[in-house]
Design an enzyme around this catalytic site. Structure first.
Site, mmCIF file in Angstrom:
data_model
loop_
_atom_site.group_PDB
_atom_site.id
_atom_site.type_symbol
_atom_site.label_atom_id
_atom_site.label_comp_id
_atom_site.label_asym_id
_atom_site.label_seq_id
_atom_site.Cartn_x
_atom_site.Cartn_y
_atom_site.Cartn_z
ATOM 1 N N MET A 106 11.404 31.136 28.473
ATOM 2 C CA MET A 106 11.083 31.314 27.048
ATOM 3 C C MET A 106 9.566 31.271 26.929
ATOM 4 S SD MET A 106 14.161 28.920 25.628
ATOM 5 C CE MET A 106 14.415 28.161 27.225
ATOM 6 N N HIS A 146 15.535 30.392 32.869
ATOM 7 C CA HIS A 146 15.462 31.052 31.555
ATOM 8 C C HIS A 146 14.042 30.880 31.023
ATOM 9 C CE1 HIS A 146 16.968 30.810 27.069
ATOM 10 N NE2 HIS A 146 16.223 31.873 27.295
ATOM 11 N N GLY A 166 14.517 27.065 21.929
ATOM 12 C CA GLY A 166 13.456 26.064 21.775
ATOM 13 C C GLY A 166 13.938 24.633 21.912
ATOM 14 N N GLY A 170 24.046 22.418 27.653
ATOM 15 C CA GLY A 170 23.130 21.309 27.914
ATOM 16 C C GLY A 170 23.716 19.997 27.466
ATOM 17 N N SER A 171 23.627 19.736 26.161
ATOM 18 C CA SER A 171 24.064 18.442 25.651
ATOM 19 C C SER A 171 25.554 18.209 25.881
ATOM 20 C CB SER A 171 23.703 18.309 24.170
ATOM 21 O OG SER A 171 24.042 19.467 23.460
ATOM 22 N N MET A 180 21.557 34.486 23.083
ATOM 23 C CA MET A 180 21.292 33.155 22.527
ATOM 24 C C MET A 180 22.205 32.908 21.330
ATOM 25 S SD MET A 180 19.015 31.778 24.466
ATOM 26 C CE MET A 180 18.963 30.257 23.516
ATOM 27 N N ASP A 218 15.475 25.694 31.836
ATOM 28 C CA ASP A 218 14.795 26.213 30.647
ATOM 29 C C ASP A 218 13.291 25.994 30.706
ATOM 30 O OD1 ASP A 218 16.931 27.183 28.865
ATOM 31 O OD2 ASP A 218 17.640 25.115 28.956
ATOM 32 N N ASP A 264 24.193 30.959 25.546
ATOM 33 C CA ASP A 264 23.366 29.751 25.659
ATOM 34 C C ASP A 264 23.061 29.228 24.264
ATOM 35 O OD1 ASP A 264 21.528 27.817 26.394
ATOM 36 O OD2 ASP A 264 20.000 29.235 27.089
ATOM 37 N N GLY A 265 23.489 27.978 24.023
ATOM 38 C CA GLY A 265 23.166 27.318 22.764
ATOM 39 C C GLY A 265 24.404 26.849 22.028
ATOM 40 N N HIS A 306 21.143 25.766 34.959
ATOM 41 C CA HIS A 306 20.303 26.542 34.046
ATOM 42 C C HIS A 306 19.005 25.766 33.853
ATOM 43 C CE1 HIS A 306 19.790 29.472 30.749
ATOM 44 N NE2 HIS A 306 19.281 28.472 30.047
ATOM 45 N N SER A 342 22.612 22.994 31.520
ATOM 46 C CA SER A 342 21.179 23.153 31.296
ATOM 47 C C SER A 342 20.470 21.827 31.530
ATOM 48 C CB SER A 342 20.926 23.622 29.868
ATOM 49 O OG SER A 342 19.561 23.440 29.562
ATOM 50 N N GLY A 375 17.509 21.879 22.667
ATOM 51 C CA GLY A 375 18.911 21.632 22.942
ATOM 52 C C GLY A 375 19.563 20.979 21.733
ATOM 53 N N GLY A 376 20.875 20.905 21.763
ATOM 54 C CA GLY A 376 21.606 20.146 20.760
ATOM 55 C C GLY A 376 21.698 20.771 19.377
ATOM 56 N N MET A 380 9.768 26.547 28.673
ATOM 57 C CA MET A 380 9.218 26.800 27.331
ATOM 58 C C MET A 380 7.711 26.597 27.353
ATOM 59 S SD MET A 380 12.001 24.676 25.137
ATOM 60 C CE MET A 380 13.759 24.895 25.400
HETATM 61 C C1 DX5 Z 1 17.646 26.323 24.149
HETATM 62 C C2 DX5 Z 1 17.899 26.427 25.642
HETATM 63 C C3 DX5 Z 1 19.248 26.015 26.019
HETATM 64 C C4 DX5 Z 1 19.567 24.576 25.738
HETATM 65 C C5 DX5 Z 1 21.011 24.519 25.381
HETATM 66 O O1 DX5 Z 1 16.479 26.993 23.828
HETATM 67 O O2 DX5 Z 1 17.712 27.757 26.090
HETATM 68 O O3 DX5 Z 1 19.538 26.325 27.384
HETATM 69 O O4 DX5 Z 1 19.336 23.701 26.802
HETATM 70 O O5 DX5 Z 1 21.314 23.233 24.945
HETATM 71 P P1 DX5 Z 1 22.665 22.924 24.171
HETATM 72 O O6 DX5 Z 1 23.787 23.316 25.071
HETATM 73 O O7 DX5 Z 1 22.572 21.473 23.924
HETATM 74 O O8 DX5 Z 1 22.652 23.756 22.904
HETATM 75 ZN ZN ZN Z 2 18.446 28.318 28.112
#
Ligand code: DX5
Ligand code: ZN
Length: 218
Positions: free
Chosen positions: A67, A65, A143, A198-199, A138, A34, A176-177, A32, A7, A145-146, A36
């Site tokens: 959101m 994705h 909303g 992501g992280s 999810m 994101d 995801d998440g 990916h 991500s 990452g991490g 928002m």
């Molecule tokens: C959160 C995003 C994710 C996010 C995941 O709302 O949809 O895609 O980047 O990040 P990690 O892998 O760090 O949880």
């Molecule tokens: Zn996402």
């Protein structure tokens, strides 16, 4: 085959093209992306112009994705900006409008997906089973990452895996998440075939090792 989709939310935005090339070389299958809107989720990330720039610097499959509230307003623009798959939340509009959004994505020649927030039941996917090319579960509140992975979402994943297998169409099942090498195995065991991280990828010292670990190759 298990796909790993880093991500970009956790990438260094000041050097996005280098970051993308780096995870591609490290073995990313998809990217990916994101989006928002500060309304559907309490955060604002990136939008259409950045996606168009990302498209210019990579051939990787782009999994957008969204959101955002009432995604039907923007899905065509995300397709035109270069997304390969556009993913909308089932909670973001009426069932009728979500179906119309998915149809618009297909009319653009792109794949479409639906996403379920943690509190949304697996049955919410049922009206979209004949259209969706991907279902995203999810494993954090969308909303940020991490955040911490929610193992209680695994029952939903199992139910959706059964639903997909009964349906018979080719539908990918994505999580995801909070996904990392420690939480990925339970997702895969529950039926996921596409893992967003992501992280765990972008903040890793060794991104290849992180991607291999998520895929279960370490
Ligand atoms: C959160 C995003 C994710 C996010 C995941 O709302 O949809 O895609 O980047 O990040 P990690 O892998 O760090 O949880
Ligand atoms: Zn996402």
């Amino acid at each position: 085959m298990i796909y790993v989709a880093p991500s970009l939310l956790s990438a260094d935005f000041a050097k996005l093209s280098e970051e993308i090339e780096d995870v591609r070389l490290a073995g990313a299958d998809w990217l990916h992306y994101d989006v928002m809107d500060g309304h559907f989720v309490p955060n604002i990330s990136m939008g259409i112009p950045v996606l168009a720039s990302v498209r210019k610097c990579t051939d990787l499959f782009l999994d957008a994705h969204l959101m955002i509230t009432e995604p039907i307003r923007y899905v065509k623009q995300f397709c035109d900006a270069g997304a390969d798959l556009v993913n909308v939340h089932v909670e973001a509009d009426t069932e009728e409008n979500i179906i119309a959004a998915l149809q618009q994505i297909h009319a653009k020649g792109k794949l479409c997906g639906i996403t379920l927030k943690p509190k949304t039941s697996w049955q919410a996917a049922e009206p979209f089973m004949d259209l969706a090319d991907l279902i995203l579960v999810m494993t954090v509140e969308p909303g940020f990452g991490g955040q911490h992975f929610m193992p209680e979402q695994m029952d939903k994943l199992r139910k959706l895996r059964e639903l997909i297998d009964r349906n018979g169409r080719e539908i990918r099942l994505e999580v995801d998440g909070g996904v990392d090498a420690g939480t990925a195995p339970v997702c895969i065991e529950a039926g996921a075939d596409t893992l967003v991280a992501g992280s765990a990828v972008f903040l890793a010292q060794d991104r290849k090792k992180a991607i291999d670990g998520i895929r279960g190759m370490n």
